[in-house]
Design a protein around this motif. Sequence first.
Motif, mmCIF file in Angstrom:
data_model
loop_
_atom_site.group_PDB
_atom_site.id
_atom_site.type_symbol
_atom_site.label_atom_id
_atom_site.label_comp_id
_atom_site.label_asym_id
_atom_site.label_seq_id
_atom_site.Cartn_x
_atom_site.Cartn_y
_atom_site.Cartn_z
ATOM 1 N N ALA A 109 0.847 -1.195 0.000
ATOM 2 C CA ALA A 109 0.000 0.000 0.000
ATOM 3 C C ALA A 109 0.878 1.238 0.000
ATOM 4 O O ALA A 109 2.022 1.212 0.468
ATOM 5 C CB ALA A 109 -0.920 -0.001 1.220
ATOM 6 N N ALA A 110 0.333 2.355 -0.513
ATOM 7 C CA ALA A 110 1.124 3.582 -0.630
ATOM 8 C C ALA A 110 0.270 4.809 -0.369
ATOM 9 O O ALA A 110 -0.953 4.789 -0.516
ATOM 10 C CB ALA A 110 1.748 3.673 -2.023
ATOM 11 N N ILE A 111 0.952 5.909 -0.008
ATOM 12 C CA ILE A 111 0.314 7.203 0.141
ATOM 13 C C ILE A 111 1.340 8.277 -0.208
ATOM 14 O O ILE A 111 2.517 8.144 0.139
ATOM 15 C CB ILE A 111 -0.230 7.412 1.586
ATOM 16 C CG1 ILE A 111 -1.080 8.682 1.690
ATOM 17 C CG2 ILE A 111 0.896 7.450 2.592
ATOM 18 C CD1 ILE A 111 -2.400 8.607 0.980
ATOM 19 N N VAL A 118 6.631 9.524 -1.250
ATOM 20 C CA VAL A 118 5.692 8.401 -1.206
ATOM 21 C C VAL A 118 6.105 7.447 -0.093
ATOM 22 O O VAL A 118 7.257 6.987 -0.056
ATOM 23 C CB VAL A 118 5.648 7.642 -2.544
ATOM 24 C CG1 VAL A 118 4.661 6.464 -2.453
ATOM 25 C CG2 VAL A 118 5.255 8.576 -3.682
ATOM 26 N N TYR A 119 5.190 7.187 0.825
ATOM 27 C CA TYR A 119 5.397 6.183 1.859
ATOM 28 C C TYR A 119 4.646 4.931 1.435
ATOM 29 O O TYR A 119 3.467 5.000 1.060
ATOM 30 C CB TYR A 119 4.876 6.683 3.213
ATOM 31 C CG TYR A 119 5.637 7.882 3.729
ATOM 32 C CD1 TYR A 119 6.805 7.728 4.472
ATOM 33 C CD2 TYR A 119 5.201 9.183 3.452
ATOM 34 C CE1 TYR A 119 7.513 8.828 4.932
ATOM 35 C CE2 TYR A 119 5.903 10.290 3.904
ATOM 36 C CZ TYR A 119 7.065 10.105 4.644
ATOM 37 O OH TYR A 119 7.773 11.195 5.083
ATOM 38 N N PHE A 120 5.328 3.790 1.467
ATOM 39 C CA PHE A 120 4.662 2.554 1.070
ATOM 40 C C PHE A 120 5.212 1.374 1.849
ATOM 41 O O PHE A 120 6.288 1.456 2.455
ATOM 42 C CB PHE A 120 4.761 2.331 -0.445
ATOM 43 C CG PHE A 120 6.148 2.060 -0.986
ATOM 44 C CD1 PHE A 120 6.501 0.784 -1.420
ATOM 45 C CD2 PHE A 120 7.090 3.070 -1.087
ATOM 46 C CE1 PHE A 120 7.761 0.528 -1.943
ATOM 47 C CE2 PHE A 120 8.352 2.826 -1.616
ATOM 48 C CZ PHE A 120 8.690 1.554 -2.048
ATOM 49 N N SER A 121 4.446 0.300 1.855
ATOM 50 C CA SER A 121 4.786 -0.852 2.681
ATOM 51 C C SER A 121 5.297 -2.018 1.849
ATOM 52 O O SER A 121 4.897 -2.213 0.702
ATOM 53 C CB SER A 121 3.571 -1.302 3.502
ATOM 54 O OG SER A 121 2.470 -1.574 2.647
ATOM 55 N N LEU A 146 8.560 1.892 3.828
ATOM 56 C CA LEU A 146 9.574 2.474 2.957
ATOM 57 C C LEU A 146 9.198 3.899 2.545
ATOM 58 O O LEU A 146 8.037 4.288 2.610
ATOM 59 C CB LEU A 146 9.745 1.614 1.710
ATOM 60 C CG LEU A 146 9.983 0.112 1.942
ATOM 61 C CD1 LEU A 146 10.113 -0.627 0.613
ATOM 62 C CD2 LEU A 146 11.223 -0.109 2.804
ATOM 63 N N ARG A 147 10.211 4.634 2.098
ATOM 64 C CA ARG A 147 10.016 6.009 1.630
ATOM 65 C C ARG A 147 10.658 6.162 0.255
ATOM 66 O O ARG A 147 11.842 5.850 0.076
ATOM 67 C CB ARG A 147 10.649 7.005 2.605
ATOM 68 C CG ARG A 147 10.538 8.465 2.159
ATOM 69 C CD ARG A 147 11.458 9.387 2.946
ATOM 70 N NE ARG A 147 11.059 9.512 4.342
ATOM 71 C CZ ARG A 147 11.787 9.092 5.358
ATOM 72 N NH1 ARG A 147 12.952 8.483 5.142
ATOM 73 N NH2 ARG A 147 11.375 9.256 6.594
ATOM 74 N N TYR A 148 9.874 6.653 -0.711
ATOM 75 C CA TYR A 148 10.407 6.935 -2.048
ATOM 76 C C TYR A 148 10.499 8.443 -2.228
ATOM 77 O O TYR A 148 9.513 9.171 -2.047
ATOM 78 C CB TYR A 148 9.504 6.334 -3.131
ATOM 79 C CG TYR A 148 9.885 6.768 -4.533
ATOM 80 C CD1 TYR A 148 10.993 6.219 -5.172
ATOM 81 C CD2 TYR A 148 9.147 7.746 -5.196
ATOM 82 C CE1 TYR A 148 11.360 6.639 -6.447
ATOM 83 C CE2 TYR A 148 9.500 8.162 -6.465
ATOM 84 C CZ TYR A 148 10.603 7.609 -7.089
ATOM 85 O OH TYR A 148 10.973 8.025 -8.347
ATOM 86 N N ASP A 149 11.697 8.936 -2.579
ATOM 87 C CA ASP A 149 11.927 10.360 -2.795
ATOM 88 C C ASP A 149 11.917 10.631 -4.298
ATOM 89 O O ASP A 149 12.841 10.209 -5.007
ATOM 90 C CB ASP A 149 13.284 10.761 -2.197
ATOM 91 C CG ASP A 149 13.549 12.263 -2.294
ATOM 92 O OD1 ASP A 149 12.863 12.946 -3.081
ATOM 93 O OD2 ASP A 149 14.445 12.747 -1.576
#
Length: 325
Positions: A109-111, A118-121, A146-149
């Motif tokens: 999942a992501a937000i 973006v924070y996602f699991s 996790l964090r996507y920059d």
Amino acid sequence: MRRVCVQGLEKLGEGALDAPEDVYVDAAAGGALYTATSDGWMQRMSPGNGSWERWRFIGGTGLLGIAPSADGAMLVCDADKGLLRVGEDGVVTLLASEVEGTRIRFAEAAIEASDGTVYFSDASTRFGLDRWFHDFVESRATGRLLRYDPRSGQTSVVLDSLGFANGVALPRDEAFVVVCESSRCTRVWLKGEKAGKAETFIDNLPGCPDNIRLGSDGHFWIALAQIRSAWLDFVTRWSLTKRVVASFPTLLEWLQATAKGAMVAQVSQDGRIIRVLDDSEGKAINLVTSVTEFNGDIFLGSRATNFIGKLSLAQGAHEQGAVPS
């Protein structure tokens, strides 16, 4: 806290949707519904006539959580591939498939935050979607937040050692990020004196937290999988029984089949249960994986159905009595 029983569920797209895990409602488009299905499609429902269309083809069988991006694209978690971006032109871009030298095995999942982060699991580093129940039974807590920059294109680990990391959400002020685990929800503070600190957001829920989404009133809606049973509690009590059962696919299938029913909870920003909606026997819908609120209705996703459930919060439930909070 109030507990109510699901009544009058409307089944949207029945027969046309293959295991719709998650639901997104586009308020700017008048309430258009989006979901990703296990046949590889993102599908969209028109708010005007309720018709469904196969909107964008992604491919694969592991499409799970979806979330909007500020640029009009959609973020999609593909359990097998990682974090994807689906542009308005239909172009699919892989944003993240590994983190710090390790494979993202189970993107869930992501937000997206207001700054584009973006924070996602990543639910498990041991098992993929096809063996998710193995991870649940073993309870080894290998999930990660996790964090996507988007500026650097880099992905990093925010929090690890999570018990089947699942739904991810942000409050309105984005002071923290919440990630659901199999037995609780954990939050990591992003601002203020506690920035970087992780703590329990809510536990002792009447089910296993799956996806979580912010509601229009600032409260959170959490889908609660009804996986717990007397047999499963017995199995997961000791390491030996967990290892034995995990070694026998037939036993795992039998345990998994004992799960039934549907439940969602509304939870305040301070981690307090406000109300629970319950279909304990799964007569209307079974194994709800996501819940999204819009305009007085909630929309329920489930990998065990071929439809999305729609329920009016004002008319579709009746009180069953108080439940201790």
